[in-house]
Design an enzyme around this catalytic site. Structure first.
Site, mmCIF file in Angstrom:
data_model
loop_
_atom_site.group_PDB
_atom_site.id
_atom_site.type_symbol
_atom_site.label_atom_id
_atom_site.label_comp_id
_atom_site.label_asym_id
_atom_site.label_seq_id
_atom_site.Cartn_x
_atom_site.Cartn_y
_atom_site.Cartn_z
ATOM 1 N N SER A 59 3.814 -5.739 -0.740
ATOM 2 C CA SER A 59 4.574 -6.456 -1.768
ATOM 3 C C SER A 59 3.939 -7.787 -2.142
ATOM 4 O O SER A 59 3.226 -8.397 -1.348
ATOM 5 C CB SER A 59 5.998 -6.716 -1.278
ATOM 6 O OG SER A 59 6.632 -5.510 -0.949
HETATM 7 N N1 SAH Z 1 7.200 -4.058 2.687
HETATM 8 C C1 SAH Z 1 5.977 -3.315 2.526
HETATM 9 C C2 SAH Z 1 5.996 -2.599 1.198
HETATM 10 C C3 SAH Z 1 5.575 -1.211 1.351
HETATM 11 S S1 SAH Z 1 5.692 -0.198 -0.098
HETATM 12 C C4 SAH Z 1 4.775 -4.239 2.612
HETATM 13 O O1 SAH Z 1 4.920 -5.438 2.319
HETATM 14 O O2 SAH Z 1 3.690 -3.796 2.980
HETATM 15 C C5 SAH Z 1 7.125 0.777 0.245
HETATM 16 C C6 SAH Z 1 7.031 1.713 1.433
HETATM 17 O O3 SAH Z 1 8.251 2.449 1.483
HETATM 18 C C7 SAH Z 1 5.907 2.738 1.345
HETATM 19 O O4 SAH Z 1 5.063 2.598 2.448
HETATM 20 C C8 SAH Z 1 6.656 4.094 1.369
HETATM 21 O O5 SAH Z 1 5.996 5.108 2.086
HETATM 22 C C9 SAH Z 1 7.976 3.710 2.045
HETATM 23 N N2 SAH Z 1 9.106 4.604 1.778
HETATM 24 C C10 SAH Z 1 9.456 5.254 0.633
HETATM 25 N N3 SAH Z 1 10.592 5.951 0.808
HETATM 26 C C11 SAH Z 1 11.015 5.723 2.085
HETATM 27 C C12 SAH Z 1 12.144 6.158 2.863
HETATM 28 N N4 SAH Z 1 13.078 6.958 2.361
HETATM 29 N N5 SAH Z 1 12.228 5.720 4.159
HETATM 30 C C13 SAH Z 1 11.297 4.915 4.689
HETATM 31 N N6 SAH Z 1 10.206 4.484 4.001
HETATM 32 C C14 SAH Z 1 10.065 4.871 2.711
#
Ligand code: SAH
Length: 212
Positions: A59
């Site tokens: 993010s």
């Molecule tokens: N906070 C993270 C952002 C990651 S992007 C950072 O700063 O690095 C969002 C993430 O949510 C992705 O890795 C994706 O695989 C995950 N995701 C999507 N749907 C999900 C679900 N139902 N449960 C858990 N993770 C999920």
């Protein structure tokens, strides 16, 4: 490159908008350059999301600051994060709370984040691989819940895992653009605030979007 100087400059830019000093201090303590792929390290302190592989992104730092501030953490809370990704937001949360349970649906990302957070010495983080039911019921209720992927609506099953008086932040909208919502759970009804526009990768699952 002087990562520390770059980090300090980035946090200084947030000061006009982010009033919670503790949030700014937490961001100063977390080395974002260790959460991005090696070839992107020089971009770690640009205020934007970056690809982390598997079609996902870390993010944007300013969004991390807004979301973290909205959770109103004091150091004691049990926090649930949906979407571990790189583990960067997780580390910021761990700096400000008692325990973070973070759930990720892509096992490769979950394992890489777990290793990274271990190396950095975090002892108050539990990384879990997501199950079909959204969230992590086993440790509920949570004082705060943060969803770092875009949902089509606020999942009831997730609200059910939030304690009375607890805060949830979640991007809700279409697959391409969303508004960031802060929900405060009260006994009889929930209070909802719109914190503004944002853009996240999709939340996938039975209570969210289908995989593309
Ligand atoms: N906070 C993270 C952002 C990651 S992007 C950072 O700063 O690095 C969002 C993430 O949510 C992705 O890795 C994706 O695989 C995950 N995701 C999507 N749907 C999900 C679900 N139902 N449960 C858990 N993770 C999920």
């Amino acid at each position: 490159m002087d990562y520390e100087a770059a980090r300090t400059a980035l946090v200084n830019d947030f000061k006009a908008q982010i009033g919670d000093e503790q949030v700014l201090k937490a961001i100063l303590r977390v080395p974002r350059e260790l959460f991005v792929p090696p070839e992107e390290k020089h971009l770690a302190y640009e205020d934007r999301p970056l690809p982390i592989g598997m079609g996902q992104t870390i993010s944007q730092p300013y969004i991390v600051a807004i979301m973290t501030e909205a959770l109103e953490l004091t150091g004691r809370e049990k926090v649930l994060e949906i979407g571990t990704g790189s583990g960067y937001q997780t580390a910021v949360l761990a700096e400000l709370s008692g325990l973070v349970i973070t759930v990720e649906r892509i096992p490769e990302l979950a394992l890489a984040a777990k290793d990274r957070l271990n190396v950095l010495g975090y002892k108050n983080i539990i990384v879990q691989i997501a199950e079909p039911d959204i969230g992590w019921q086993a440790e509920a209720p949570y004082d705060a819940i943060i969803v770092t992927a875009a949902a089509p609506f606020i999942p009831e099953k997730l609200l059910a895992q939030l304690a009375i008086g607890g805060r949830m932040v979640i991007p809700v909208g279409s697959r391409y653009e969303q508004d960031l919502y802060k929900v405060i759970k009260h006994k009889d009804k929930n209070e909802i605030h719109n914190l503004g526009g944002c853009r996240f990768v999709s939340l996938i699952g039975e209570d969210a979007w289908d995989e593309e």
